[in-house]
Scaffold this active site. Sequence first.
Site, PDB file in Angstrom:
ATOM      1  N   ASP A  26      56.338 -13.814   1.556  1.00 48.70           N
ATOM      2  CA  ASP A  26      57.133 -14.858   2.212  1.00 48.70           C
ATOM      3  C   ASP A  26      58.209 -15.381   1.272  1.00 48.70           C
ATOM      4  O   ASP A  26      57.907 -15.809   0.156  1.00 48.70           O
ATOM      5  CB  ASP A  26      56.261 -16.068   2.590  1.00 48.70           C
ATOM      6  N   CYS A  49      56.389 -13.407   7.832  1.00 50.69           N
ATOM      7  CA  CYS A  49      55.731 -13.124   9.100  1.00 50.69           C
ATOM      8  C   CYS A  49      56.342 -13.968  10.217  1.00 50.69           C
ATOM      9  O   CYS A  49      57.261 -14.765  10.001  1.00 50.69           O
ATOM     10  CB  CYS A  49      54.245 -13.412   8.973  1.00 50.69           C
ATOM     11  N   CYS A  65      52.625 -21.258   5.704  1.00 51.01           N
ATOM     12  CA  CYS A  65      54.027 -21.030   6.071  1.00 51.01           C
ATOM     13  C   CYS A  65      54.735 -22.357   6.311  1.00 51.01           C
ATOM     14  O   CYS A  65      55.907 -22.524   5.955  1.00 51.01           O
ATOM     15  CB  CYS A  65      54.130 -20.171   7.326  1.00 51.01           C
ATOM     16  N   CYS A 104      54.137 -12.112  -2.444  1.00 51.40           N
ATOM     17  CA  CYS A 104      53.207 -12.757  -1.518  1.00 51.40           C
ATOM     18  C   CYS A 104      53.568 -12.491  -0.069  1.00 51.40           C
ATOM     19  O   CYS A 104      52.803 -12.774   0.830  1.00 51.40           O
ATOM     20  CB  CYS A 104      53.180 -14.263  -1.739  1.00 51.40           C
TER      21      CYS A 104
END
Lengths: 396, 138
Positions: free
Chosen positions: B36, B59, B103, B34
């Site tokens: 992350d 990210c 996130c 994915c």
Amino acid sequence: MEKRFIYADNAATTAVSEEVLNAMLPHFRTAYGNASSIYKLGRDAQRDIEDAREKVAKALGADPKEIFFTSCGSESDNWAIKGMAEVQEKRGKKHIITSVFEHHAVLHTCEYLEKKGFEVTYIKVNDKGLIDPEDVRNAIREDTALVTIMYANNEIGTIQPIDEIAAICKEKKVIFHTDAVQAVGHVEIDVHKQGIDMLSLSGHKIHAQKGIGVLYIRKGLTLPNLIHGGGQERNKRAGTENVPAIVGLGVAIEAATKNIAEKAAIITPRRNRLIDGMLKLPYTRLNGDRDKRLPGNLNISFEGIEGESLLLMLDLNGICASSGSACTSGSLDPSHVLLSIGLKHEVAHGSLRLSIEEDVTDEDVDYILEVIPKVVERLRSMSPVWEKMMKGEKYA
Amino acid sequence: MMYSEKVLDHFSNPRNVGEIEDADGVGEIGNAKCGDIMKMYLKIDKGIITDAKFKTFGCGAAVATSSMATELIKGKSIDDALKLTNQAVVEALDGLPAVKIHCSVLAEQAVRSALSDYYTRQGIDPLPIVGEIKEPEE
């Protein structure tokens, strides 16, 4: 190491060149006539549009009557594909051939047509990012309405065997369209010689402004009118012409296509130095064929790191670049292009695309090659994925 | 896409990056597919989080939320850390773009995952205290 500003994302867009801007400026304040008007101001505008059309035609090896101005590459793609689909549907042809790694302007248009009852074959590409023309031949059926294959890929820069594909389409009497948005100005194109039926291009990739594109439609082909209204663009696309943008595009395409080989001779060695320099880092790979690619394009995956972080770090160092990571694509999946050449998700996330032109000097290349290892090392040092890779553990 | 100054600050100068060798709780959340992964290390003394460190693959927002989450729980009690919500992380960063909210959820879950590991090491069933750890959807 002094911080520099390096624009290495010309595949995203380019700066309007000085000569383009100078050609456009009079058309805002003095030569602002509507090209449909009868008086001199209008006639002059009409003449300047036709001059630009001639320049575009010359650059592509086409006839001016075959050049239609649009607002962008996506519009050209949409018009070519949906328009031809509409024409062919009446002849009972409802099958389209494209490739898996087209630009979304083509892919999403094809998906739209699937919903309208068309069948679409998506040709696979090999691990080098190249299409086998024989795959296109084998996909052609009695009811194939159109083949649309990109000239050069926007992410990995690979140049497709357009001549062979066009020849097969001609032999099989199937219409062939190509999205040449990334190719124009970087590879020699002659639509008549190559047997291309329709071609899309965009102005802002070749130093014209954003908001201007072209669809070349070979003489003898008829597409339904795109915008109904006035008689502009031979009744095909109504709407008062964007004269400054059209004039600018004429100048831009003339400049972009006059010295393709000379530009490539400057850019290619610099690009190759960037590739070799980056591949010295462990766990990196070049995406796409090394030779059959646009001179200024490089696309590298750095395992263990994520692309958006890499771009932000490069931005902090004054380098503008692009990535195929999910975070930059706005979805959970990384670039469909990188997946199509067989990259695993986690490797595709760590990709970097640079697209350089002659203004990126040898010193700039040195600077990029100084920055990249530091940035990659820093991101890897804080990456749990890299940690696991180094321990030989499974991480995905 | 617009990142706030605070996100960019926590991305370019992340707080508490690294590992804790003798951590009392280690949690990991997310997967590389994915894009992350967050790994969080906690040092806990008498119910107080005396140190927190992280490693993140992801990210700019993933790095910034990890950094902020460690800042928000350092020096706090376990009870306070368990109350940390993703919204608190987002607010502390002066907001996140809509596509990056996940996130902050990862950061929240990374803290809970590390606390869960802490209780497991203590021989205590973490589930009634910490609850289920939510893995991101693929």
